[in-house]
Enzyme design. Structure first.
Site, PDB file in Angstrom:
ATOM      1  N   PHE A  79      42.210  45.039  43.851  1.00  8.49           N
ATOM      2  CA  PHE A  79      42.993  44.747  45.060  1.00  8.49           C
ATOM      3  C   PHE A  79      43.369  43.278  45.152  1.00  8.49           C
ATOM      4  O   PHE A  79      44.287  42.927  45.890  1.00  8.49           O
ATOM      5  CB  PHE A  79      42.233  45.215  46.305  1.00  8.49           C
ATOM      6  CG  PHE A  79      41.458  44.155  47.024  1.00  8.49           C
ATOM      7  CD1 PHE A  79      40.226  43.731  46.565  1.00  8.49           C
ATOM      8  CD2 PHE A  79      41.965  43.568  48.177  1.00  8.49           C
ATOM      9  CE1 PHE A  79      39.515  42.750  47.238  1.00  8.49           C
ATOM     10  CE2 PHE A  79      41.257  42.587  48.854  1.00  8.49           C
ATOM     11  CZ  PHE A  79      40.037  42.170  48.376  1.00  8.49           C
ATOM     12  N   LYS A  80      42.697  42.417  44.394  1.00 10.18           N
ATOM     13  CA  LYS A  80      43.053  40.995  44.400  1.00 10.18           C
ATOM     14  C   LYS A  80      44.531  40.788  44.022  1.00 10.18           C
ATOM     15  O   LYS A  80      45.136  39.794  44.410  1.00 10.18           O
ATOM     16  CB  LYS A  80      42.183  40.214  43.410  1.00 10.18           C
ATOM     17  CG  LYS A  80      40.674  40.345  43.612  1.00 10.18           C
ATOM     18  CD  LYS A  80      40.179  39.553  44.798  1.00 10.18           C
ATOM     19  CE  LYS A  80      38.667  39.388  44.852  1.00 10.18           C
ATOM     20  NZ  LYS A  80      37.871  40.601  44.991  1.00 10.18           N
TER      21      LYS A  80
END
Ligand SMILES: *Cc1c(COP(=O)(O)O)cnc(C)c1O
Length: 463
Positions: free
Chosen positions: A111-112
């Site tokens: 998700f970064k």
């Protein structure tokens, strides 16, 4: 839009300065002077819109007049065009009232990417205009480094040095960093722990001579632009399951608390969020704090969900500042006490406001494993250990307000060993990353010594 420090002693700055600075000069974190507001009609109008358009609308509210709406729209279209799913953050249903929001369709499968892809374009835009080149130094426990390398590789205004603890990250995580061939990327296997890497980064930032010589910058989750980008999927997921007519609850795998805090901001902006469950593994500082009102460091445990093996949740300072009614002196006192004594008590009124929104739940290794198995059996979905922590936390939460959205922060193929050990199934890498194991790797090995690494950064940046 002006940004103020949570410690109240630094001058207010604009969006661009807040982003490039990362930490405020008084040691605090930047937050906007006021939270932008969206009406129910404006939120309802997000329904069915492309992700990058919703992102542009929301990010523009935070950029104010420093970057034009057209430029932001172009950056968002490019950033989210790198995602391999047309919905960017699609939802999958797991039970009648619960959905998983898949945040892992970006280039490094974590998700970064959602924030880092946008951040890279913001840096390019701002640094290009200022004819400036910065050096981004980041310590990574695995996912931040890969997302940063993917986002910044080949960009002319930025060099990236990623420090990772040798032997402590998964092979897939390492390869997302070390297989970038571009000359503006350097990866270093540090012969030490993640804490060593993080300490070396802090020492580099305190070295004014190095800082100026290479124009050092940081992209960890204290950077407000990362929070701004993460607010977007709270809106897109909530409208997909019935907001703003129906309030929605979220369950968030948490470490540094940037992701869950973004949900709190979405709520303050007008999104009807009923509850946010901060799900932790055995590193339960947040879970404990939301249960007993004491923010106290514990020993770090190594788990199957290593991105959350953290016992000091940087972004908690932003929530604290809000809940003590933006008292910078009190926030500075509390977080100074945390450094000096390892903890502090949250004042009763502030604790009550936290509890109105947040529930903290800690999940054991056995529960994480059982949840990966049960989810596969009951839904056919393979989930990674971080997502499993959040699904398990949802099952352990007594008052479940439907609909519930669980944030899925990593693709199962990013943690193949843990997923295989639990379920017996080896998750396959998606097509774009399938040849990761065959690409040549390039990285240097250095001792966990600040002077050695600072000399390395200087030489790489000035070469
Ligand atoms: C970074 C990360 C988290 C934790 O997010 P925070 O914003 O630090 O709370 C959870 N899961 C994965 C896979 C991550 O990479």
């Amino acid at each position: 839009m002006r940004y103020v420090s949570t410690r109240g002693q630094a001058p207010a700055v604009g969006f661009v300065d807040a982003v490039l600075a990362g930490l405020a000069p008084d040691g605090g974190l930047y937050v906007p002077e006021t939270w932008p507001q969206l009406s129910a009609e404006e939120i309802a109008a997000f329904t069915g819109r492309p992700y990058h358009e919703v992102a542009a609308t929301i990010i523009s509210l935070f950029a104010g007049d420093e970057i034009s709406a057209e430029d932001i729209a172009e950056m968002c279209a490019e950033a989210y065009g790198t995602f391999t799913h047309a919905a960017v953050v699609p939802l999958t249903q797991i039970t009648p009232g619960a959905f998983i929001a898949e945040l892992f369709h970006g280039p490094s499968l974590a998700f970064k990417d959602v924030a880092m892809q946008l951040l890279a374009r913001l840096y390019d835009h701002v640094l290009g205009a200022q004819r400036r080149t910065q050096t981004i130094l980041c310590a990574t426990s695995g996912d931040t480094g890969g997302a940063a390398v993917e986002a910044f590789r080949g960009r002319s205004n930025v060099r990236v040095v990623a420090l990772f603890p040798e032997g402590r990250i998964s092979e897939v995580q390492r390869r997302f960093m070390t297989t970038a061939a571009e000359k503006n990327v350097a990866c270093v296997a540090v012969q030490g722990t993640f804490d060593d890497c993080q300490t070396i980064v802090k020492q580099a930032f305190q070295d004014q001579s190095l800082r100026q010589a290479v124009d050092l910058s940081g992209v960890n989750s204290i950077n407000f632009a990362r929070i701004a980008a993460q607010i977007v999927y709270y809106f897109t997921s909530a409208v997909a399951v019935g907001a703003p007519e129906r309030p929605v609850s979220f369950c968030v795998p948490s470490g540094n608390f940037g992701d869950a805090f973004a949900g709190y901001v979405a709520m303050r902006m007008g999104l009807p969020i009923r509850r946010i469950v901060a799900a932790t593994n055995a590193n339960d500082i947040l879970a404990r704090t939301f249960q007993d009102g004491r923010y106290v460091r514990g020993a770090v445990n190594f788990t199957q969900s290593p991105a959350m093996d953290i016992q000091s949740a940087s972004n908690f300072e932003r929530l604290y500042f809000e809940c003590v009614r933006r008292d910078g002196v009190e926030t500075a006192r509390a977080f100074q006490a945390f450094v000096e004594t390892g903890g502090f008590d949250v004042p009763p009124q502030a604790f009550a406001s936290m509890q109105q929104v947040f529930t903290g739940v800690s999940v054991s290794e056995a529960e994480t494993t059982r949840t990966m198995i049960a989810t596969l059996n009951e839904t056919g979905e393979l989930i990674d250990p971080h997502t499993a922590v959040a699904v398990a936390a949802l099952h352990k939460t007594a008052e479940v307000n439907e609909p519930f959205v669980v944030l899925s922060t990593a693709h199962p193929a990013k943690f193949p060993e843990a997923v295989r050990a639990a379920t017996g199934v080896t998750p396959a890498l998606p097509p774009g990353s399938a040849n990761l194991a065959d690409r040549p790797e390039r990285f240097d090995r250095l001792p966990a010594d600040a002077d050695t690494i600072k000399a390395y950064v200087r030489e790489f940046a000035l070469a």
